[in-house]
Design an enzyme around this catalytic site. Structure first.
Site, PDB file in Angstrom:
ATOM      1  N   ILE A  15       0.841  -1.198   0.000  1.00  0.00           N
ATOM      2  CA  ILE A  15       0.000   0.000   0.000  1.00  0.00           C
ATOM      3  C   ILE A  15       0.879   1.254   0.000  1.00  0.00           C
ATOM      4  O   ILE A  15       0.573   2.250  -0.661  1.00  0.00           O
ATOM      5  CB  ILE A  15      -0.962  -0.004   1.212  1.00  0.00           C
ATOM      6  CG1 ILE A  15      -1.842  -1.260   1.187  1.00  0.00           C
ATOM      7  CG2 ILE A  15      -1.830   1.248   1.205  1.00  0.00           C
ATOM      8  CD1 ILE A  15      -2.719  -1.452   2.416  1.00  0.00           C
ATOM      9  N   ALA A  77       3.906   1.684   8.218  1.00  0.00           N
ATOM     10  CA  ALA A  77       4.779   0.566   8.596  1.00  0.00           C
ATOM     11  C   ALA A  77       4.142  -0.198   9.750  1.00  0.00           C
ATOM     12  O   ALA A  77       3.939   0.360  10.828  1.00  0.00           O
ATOM     13  CB  ALA A  77       6.142   1.102   9.016  1.00  0.00           C
ATOM     14  N   TYR A 144      -3.599  -7.798  16.718  1.00  0.00           N
ATOM     15  CA  TYR A 144      -3.377  -6.870  15.605  1.00  0.00           C
ATOM     16  C   TYR A 144      -4.319  -5.671  15.724  1.00  0.00           C
ATOM     17  O   TYR A 144      -3.896  -4.514  15.710  1.00  0.00           O
ATOM     18  CB  TYR A 144      -3.590  -7.599  14.264  1.00  0.00           C
ATOM     19  CG  TYR A 144      -3.686  -6.655  13.106  1.00  0.00           C
ATOM     20  CD1 TYR A 144      -2.572  -5.939  12.687  1.00  0.00           C
ATOM     21  CD2 TYR A 144      -4.900  -6.444  12.451  1.00  0.00           C
ATOM     22  CE1 TYR A 144      -2.668  -5.034  11.639  1.00  0.00           C
ATOM     23  CE2 TYR A 144      -4.999  -5.549  11.402  1.00  0.00           C
ATOM     24  CZ  TYR A 144      -3.883  -4.839  11.002  1.00  0.00           C
ATOM     25  OH  TYR A 144      -3.977  -3.941   9.982  1.00  0.00           O
ATOM     26  N   LYS A 148      -3.411  -1.505  16.807  1.00  0.00           N
ATOM     27  CA  LYS A 148      -3.788  -0.320  16.023  1.00  0.00           C
ATOM     28  C   LYS A 148      -4.689   0.598  16.851  1.00  0.00           C
ATOM     29  O   LYS A 148      -4.568   1.822  16.791  1.00  0.00           O
ATOM     30  CB  LYS A 148      -4.522  -0.751  14.750  1.00  0.00           C
ATOM     31  CG  LYS A 148      -3.638  -1.453  13.740  1.00  0.00           C
ATOM     32  CD  LYS A 148      -2.731  -0.470  13.028  1.00  0.00           C
ATOM     33  CE  LYS A 148      -2.009  -1.115  11.872  1.00  0.00           C
ATOM     34  NZ  LYS A 148      -1.237  -0.144  11.096  1.00  0.00           N
ATOM     35  N   HIS A 190      -3.126 -13.268   2.382  1.00  0.00           N
ATOM     36  CA  HIS A 190      -4.384 -12.609   1.995  1.00  0.00           C
ATOM     37  C   HIS A 190      -5.129 -13.383   0.913  1.00  0.00           C
ATOM     38  O   HIS A 190      -4.524 -14.007   0.039  1.00  0.00           O
ATOM     39  CB  HIS A 190      -4.102 -11.179   1.533  1.00  0.00           C
ATOM     40  CG  HIS A 190      -3.642 -10.309   2.651  1.00  0.00           C
ATOM     41  ND1 HIS A 190      -2.317 -10.050   2.879  1.00  0.00           N
ATOM     42  CD2 HIS A 190      -4.323  -9.688   3.635  1.00  0.00           C
ATOM     43  CE1 HIS A 190      -2.208  -9.292   3.960  1.00  0.00           C
ATOM     44  NE2 HIS A 190      -3.414  -9.061   4.437  1.00  0.00           N
ATOM     45  N   GLY A 291      -9.481 -15.603  15.231  1.00  0.00           N
ATOM     46  CA  GLY A 291      -9.405 -14.131  15.167  1.00  0.00           C
ATOM     47  C   GLY A 291     -10.190 -13.520  14.035  1.00  0.00           C
ATOM     48  O   GLY A 291     -10.255 -12.295  13.930  1.00  0.00           O
TER      49      GLY A 291
HETATM   50  N1  UFG Z   1      -9.250 -16.545   3.807  1.00  0.00           N
HETATM   51  C1  UFG Z   1      -9.461 -17.848   3.390  1.00  0.00           C
HETATM   52  N2  UFG Z   1      -8.405 -18.523   2.874  1.00  0.00           N
HETATM   53  C2  UFG Z   1      -7.149 -17.999   2.787  1.00  0.00           C
HETATM   54  C3  UFG Z   1      -6.955 -16.665   3.215  1.00  0.00           C
HETATM   55  C4  UFG Z   1      -8.025 -15.969   3.734  1.00  0.00           C
HETATM   56  O1  UFG Z   1     -10.564 -18.372   3.470  1.00  0.00           O
HETATM   57  O2  UFG Z   1      -6.249 -18.693   2.330  1.00  0.00           O
HETATM   58  C5  UFG Z   1     -10.391 -15.799   4.347  1.00  0.00           C
HETATM   59  C6  UFG Z   1     -10.146 -15.288   5.750  1.00  0.00           C
HETATM   60  O3  UFG Z   1     -10.488 -16.257   6.694  1.00  0.00           O
HETATM   61  C7  UFG Z   1     -11.050 -14.070   5.769  1.00  0.00           C
HETATM   62  C8  UFG Z   1     -11.032 -13.574   4.324  1.00  0.00           C
HETATM   63  O4  UFG Z   1     -10.550 -14.665   3.549  1.00  0.00           O
HETATM   64  O5  UFG Z   1     -12.341 -14.443   6.081  1.00  0.00           O
HETATM   65  C9  UFG Z   1     -10.100 -12.409   4.102  1.00  0.00           C
HETATM   66  O6  UFG Z   1      -8.855 -12.742   4.691  1.00  0.00           O
HETATM   67  P1  UFG Z   1      -7.538 -11.894   4.457  1.00  0.00           P
HETATM   68  O7  UFG Z   1      -6.441 -12.576   5.193  1.00  0.00           O
HETATM   69  O8  UFG Z   1      -7.365 -11.610   3.014  1.00  0.00           O
HETATM   70  O9  UFG Z   1      -7.887 -10.500   5.133  1.00  0.00           O
HETATM   71  P2  UFG Z   1      -8.405 -10.184   6.608  1.00  0.00           P
HETATM   72  O10 UFG Z   1      -9.841  -9.801   6.477  1.00  0.00           O
HETATM   73  O11 UFG Z   1      -8.081 -11.226   7.593  1.00  0.00           O
HETATM   74  O12 UFG Z   1      -7.480  -8.957   7.011  1.00  0.00           O
HETATM   75  C10 UFG Z   1      -7.359  -7.847   6.191  1.00  0.00           C
HETATM   76  C11 UFG Z   1      -6.038  -7.187   6.498  1.00  0.00           C
HETATM   77  C12 UFG Z   1      -6.044  -6.680   7.875  1.00  0.00           C
HETATM   78  C13 UFG Z   1      -7.237  -5.846   8.139  1.00  0.00           C
HETATM   79  C14 UFG Z   1      -8.496  -6.547   7.762  1.00  0.00           C
HETATM   80  C15 UFG Z   1      -9.663  -5.641   7.928  1.00  0.00           C
HETATM   81  O13 UFG Z   1      -4.970  -8.089   6.338  1.00  0.00           O
HETATM   82  O14 UFG Z   1      -4.888  -5.938   8.048  1.00  0.00           O
HETATM   83  O15 UFG Z   1      -8.408  -6.969   6.430  1.00  0.00           O
HETATM   84  O16 UFG Z   1     -10.798  -6.182   7.343  1.00  0.00           O
HETATM   85  F1  UFG Z   1      -7.333  -5.560   9.438  1.00  0.00           F
END
Ligand code: UFG
Length: 349
Positions: A15, A77, A144, A148, A190, A291
Site C-alpha cells: 500500500i 509501517a 493486531y 492499532k 491474503h 481471530g
Molecule cells: N481466507 C481464506 N483462505 C485464505 C486466506 C483468507 O478463506 O487462504 C479468508 C479469511 O479467513 C477471511 C477472508 O478470507 O475471512 C479475508 O482474509 P484476508 O487474510 O485476506 O484479510 P483479513 O480480512 O483477515 O485482514 C485484512 C487485512 C487486515 C485488516 C483486515 C480488515 O490483512 O490488516 O483486512 O478487514 F485488518
C-alpha cells in the site's frame, strides 16, 4: 513554491508504494522510511526519497526530520497478519504500538504535528451490524486490531492535549494493483493473491477458512477496496488535516472508514476470480482461522462526504487488476524475498 513533503513509513510495502505514486501525481514529494523487513526497495517509485531504517530507531527518525522539511506523516509501517498476531501478540504490540511512539516523539521534537494512521477495520471486532459506522463499538478480536486501536488512542490524546491533527483511516480489505505495484507479501496470507496463486497453478488449491459462519453461504464476508482508491483516501485525509478542527480525544471524530460498502464472501471472491482468470479454481475446506470476524463491511459515508470517490468498485475489476499485475511479473510472485526485490523489478519501474 516547494512541493509539500510527506513522510510515508512503510513506503516500500504494497500500500505504501501505491501511496507514493498517488502523492507524486498530486504534486507532493514522498520520503519513504522502511526497514525492508517486509517491503521491497524496488517497489518505491522513482522520485521518492528512500531512507532505510525503523520507525522505532530514535537516531534515524530524528535525523530524517532534521534533513527533510516534512509537513505530515502517513504511518503505514506495521505488521498486518491477524493470524500471526494471535500467536505472537508481543511482536504486534511492540512493532505497531511501542515503536511508533518513538516516531511521535521525533515528530514533536521537529514540530511536525500532522499524522495519518493506517488503521484497520479489525478495531471493530465482530460488529453488531454492517455496514459499520466510525462510531460503532471498538472491540478488537485479536492483538493486531488492539495494537492499532492503542495507537489511535495515543494519537487522540496527542490531538486533545498537544494540538495535533490526525486521521485514523480504518482500512477494510485492500486489494488489486496499479500498473507497477501489486501485492507480494512474504509469506502471503491474503485471500485474493492466494486465490490467484491457485488459479495460476502455483498452489494446489485455495483453503476456505470456515464454512459454518452465520452468513448466506457460510464463509466470511469482507469489503474489498482497490489499493489506489485507498491511497486517494489519504490525499483527502491530508486535506482535512489542513482544516481547523476542535481538539477532542473522541476516537470516532478522527476516524475514517475506507471501504466500498459492499461485502463479498470468500466463495464469492473465488467465483469472481474464476471469471476473471477464465478457469476453475480448486478449493479445500479448512476450519475457521482464529481471530476472524464473520463480516466486515464499511460505511464510508463520512469519507465520501469529504469528497472521496472510489473509482474501482467492481470486485471483478479489482481482482482483474491484481491478476494482470501478477501475469506481468517475470518469475511469479513466489520468487522474490523482501529486501532488495531485484528479482521482481516491474517492467517500466
Ligand atoms: N481466507 C481464506 N483462505 C485464505 C486466506 C483468507 O478463506 O487462504 C479468508 C479469511 O479467513 C477471511 C477472508 O478470507 O475471512 C479475508 O482474509 P484476508 O487474510 O485476506 O484479510 P483479513 O480480512 O483477515 O485482514 C485484512 C487485512 C487486515 C485488516 C483486515 C480488515 O490483512 O490488516 O483486512 O478487514 F485488518
Amino acid at each position: 513554491m516547494a512541493a509539500r513533503t510527506i513522510l510515508v513509513t512503510g513506503g516500500a510495502g504494497y500500500i505504501g508504494a501505491v501511496m507514493c505514486e498517488a502523492l507524486r501525481e498530486h504534486g507532493m514529494q514522498a520520503v519513504v522510511l522502511d526497514n525492508l523487513s517486509h517491503g521491497y526497495r524496488d517497489a518505491v517509485p522513482p522520485g521518492a526519497v528512500f531512507v532505510g531504517g525503523d520507525v522505532g530507531d530514535a537516531a534515524v527518525v530524528r535525523e530524517l526530520f532534521a534533513r527533510h522539511a516534512i509537513d505530515a506523516v502517513i504511518h503505514m509501517a506495521a505488521y498486518i497478519e491477524v493470524g500471526e498476531s494471535m500467536l505472537a501478540p508481543r511482536k504486534y504490540f511492540d512493532n505497531n504500538f511501542a515503536r511508533p511512539l518513538v516516531l511521535l516523539e521525533a515528530m514533536e521534537g521537529a514540530g511536525v504535528r500532522k499524522f495519518v494512521l493506517s488503521s484497520t477495520a479489525a478495531v471493530y471486532g465482530a460488529p453488531e451490524r454492517v455496514p459499520i459506522p466510525e462510531d460503532a463499538a471498538l472491540r478488537p478480536l485479536n492483538p493486531y486490531g488492539w495494537s492499532k486501536l492503542m495507537l489511535e488512542q495515543a494519537l487522540a490524546w496527542h490531538a486533545a492535549a498537544r494540538g495535533w491533527r490526525y486521521a485514523a483511516l480504518r482500512y477494510f480489505n485492500a486489494a488489486g494493483a496499479t500498473e507497477r505495484c501489486g501485492e507480494r507479501h512474504q509469506p502471503e496470507t491474503h485471500l485474493i493473491p492466494l486465490v490467484l496463486e491457485a488459479a495460476a497453478g502455483e498452489r494446489e488449491a485455495i483453503a476456505i477458512f470456515g464454512s459454518d459462519y452465520d452468513t448466506a453461504d457460510g464463509t466470511c464476508i469482507r469489503d474489498y477496496i482497490h489499493v489506489r482508491d485507498l491511497a486517494e483516501a489519504h490525499i483527502v485525509a491530508l486535506r482535512q488535516l489542513d482544516e481547523p478542527a476542535s481538539a477532542t480525544a473522541d476516537l470516532a471524530a478522527h476516524a475514517w472508514n475506507i471501504g466500498n460498502g459492499q461485502g463479498f464472501s470468500v466463495r464469492e471472491v473465488i467465483a469472481a476470480a474464476e471469471k476473471v482468470c477464465g478457469r476453475k479454481i480448486p478449493t479445500q475446506l479448512h476450519p475457521r482461522r482464529p481471530g476472524d470476524p464473520p463480516a466486515l463491511v464499511a460505511s464510508a459515508a463520512k469519507l465520501q462526504a469529504a469528497g472521496w470517490r472510489p473509482r474501482h468498485t467492481n470486485l471483478e475489476e479489482i481482482i482483474a487488476s491484481a491478476w494482470h499485475w501478477k501475469l506481468r511479473q517475470p518469475q511469479g510472485l513466489a520468487a522474490g524475498k523482501p529486501g532488495s526485490g531485484k528479482a521482481l523489478s516491474s517492467p517500466g519501474a
